[in-house]
Design an enzyme around this catalytic site. Sequence first.
Site, PDB file in Angstrom:
ATOM      1  N   HIS A  66     -22.426  24.424  -6.565  1.00  0.00           N
ATOM      2  CA  HIS A  66     -21.715  23.443  -5.739  1.00  0.00           C
ATOM      3  C   HIS A  66     -20.835  22.606  -6.662  1.00  0.00           C
ATOM      4  CE1 HIS A  66     -24.085  24.304  -2.117  1.00  0.00           C
ATOM      5  NE2 HIS A  66     -25.125  24.438  -2.938  1.00  0.00           N
ATOM      6  N   ARG A  68     -18.372  20.367  -5.517  1.00  0.00           N
ATOM      7  CA  ARG A  68     -18.098  19.044  -4.900  1.00  0.00           C
ATOM      8  C   ARG A  68     -16.621  18.669  -4.784  1.00  0.00           C
ATOM      9  NH1 ARG A  68     -22.881  19.525  -2.839  1.00  0.00           N
ATOM     10  NH2 ARG A  68     -24.624  18.716  -4.028  1.00  0.00           N
ATOM     11  N   ASP A 156     -23.903  27.598   3.495  1.00  0.00           N
ATOM     12  CA  ASP A 156     -24.949  26.986   2.663  1.00  0.00           C
ATOM     13  C   ASP A 156     -24.902  25.460   2.677  1.00  0.00           C
ATOM     14  OD1 ASP A 156     -27.168  27.252   0.738  1.00  0.00           O
ATOM     15  OD2 ASP A 156     -25.794  26.177  -0.559  1.00  0.00           O
ATOM     16  N   ASP A 311     -28.129  27.182  -7.970  1.00  0.00           N
ATOM     17  CA  ASP A 311     -27.990  26.209  -6.873  1.00  0.00           C
ATOM     18  C   ASP A 311     -27.675  24.818  -7.449  1.00  0.00           C
ATOM     19  OD1 ASP A 311     -27.746  25.100  -4.398  1.00  0.00           O
ATOM     20  OD2 ASP A 311     -29.828  25.381  -3.779  1.00  0.00           O
TER      21      ASP A 311
HETATM   22 ZN    ZN Z   1     -28.869  26.269   0.476  1.00  0.00          ZN
HETATM   23 ZN    ZN Z   2     -26.853  25.478  -2.266  1.00  0.00          ZN
END
Ligand code: ZN
Ligand code: ZN
Length: 434
Positions: A66, A68, A156, A311
């Site tokens: 991620h 952002r 997600d 993640d």
């Molecule tokens: Zn997730």
């Molecule tokens: Zn995620």
Amino acid sequence: MNLLILNGLVVDPANRICKKADILVENGKIVKIGKIQNAKCQMPNAKVIDAKNKIVTPGLIDIHTHLREPGHSDEETIASGTRAAASGGFTTIFAMPNTHPPIDSVTGVKFVLMTAMHEGIVNVLPVGAITKGQKGEELAEIGKMKNAGIVAISDDGKPVMNANIMRKALEYSKMFDLPVISHCEDTNLTKDGEMNEGYISTVLGLKGIPRQAEEIIVARDIALCELTDGRLHIAHISTAKSVELVRDAKKRGVKITAEVTPHHLSLTDKEIKNRNYDTNLKVNPPLRTEDDVKALLHGLADDTIDCIASDHAPHLAEEKQQEFKIAPSGIIGLETTLPLVITKLVHKKVLTLSQAIEKLTFNPAKIFNLNCGSLSIGSAADITIIDLNKTKTIDKFESKSKNSPFIGMKLIGFAITTIVGGKIVKENGKIISD
Ligand SMILES: [Zn+2]
Ligand SMILES: [Zn+2]
């Protein structure tokens, strides 16, 4: 610049190579692997990297990052996130689409690609949203986004709660050979949940998230995958039963793959008690129990679980420094993934070095049809050099955010040099970004 990487132990699972060899890089491409005689005389202008006692692997790939940006550049940007990636040994990362606004259109995909091209120091591959605005109601412009460069679709951060929409996503994405990455969570069951439901949540007085919230959607998505013959990838698998469901589905020939995070492999819900409600242990799905961790490790070893993914989920300190109930879920992971994999999996003999590298390079490349993940002759020179014996206590990060439960932990095995397309972006532990 041409590069000569000498005397390393080359581990390239894609080509079944695991031997001491030299690598020659010319014009950003790998041109030779093997013993290079009188290398320095042959290539007087090449930069020489001595990889003696080091491991040389294809550049690592993180399929779950991620970044952002757009929307929360105070937490992370494409620039800072790619520096964190390079620091952690990753040469390619996926950009998950739950930004503000979400990446659900060609414009969004182009924004990520253009920003990465100008400001990023590793390869960034965008993932498009499954539904418009990630609202779960209407499919996003999947075909157009595929043409613009996405490598998968995912909502997600949230699940696609409507089974009919998920069915359509699996059917439609099949036309473009795009895997659907599923965040498996029945939000009716997880509402207001704070941690894994069980003995510890009762002791701590925190609202529990039952494991079934994940398993129900894993089972549903497997059923939909069988119905549509689509391609399903389960993100951050966390329970023993989910592993079993994937294992059985694979045996039946369902086109399913799965990933696990290093934190779900190395921490349990007990830590929340031991560390007195430290919100850096609040993740989604929540940390589970020892039995789950064992099942995840077993699932990795028998290839039920194909990939390890960070993640990486940056959050501001002031957000995390709230009470457990209010703090957002997620931790940063790009800079701790490799050392955790080496410390907890390779040194403890859960996986061989080659298996571990496969789950960070070749397998992600295979699942998502990526043009990387190997040291094949002629391919772009994305290379990571790892010191298996380097010991470090986790303290500093390139990431803008610092929300890591691994701060203060001593780990062994780090990337020391990262090369992207023949260009050194990290050398001797330092980021080189120009
Ligand atoms: Zn997730
Ligand atoms: Zn995620």
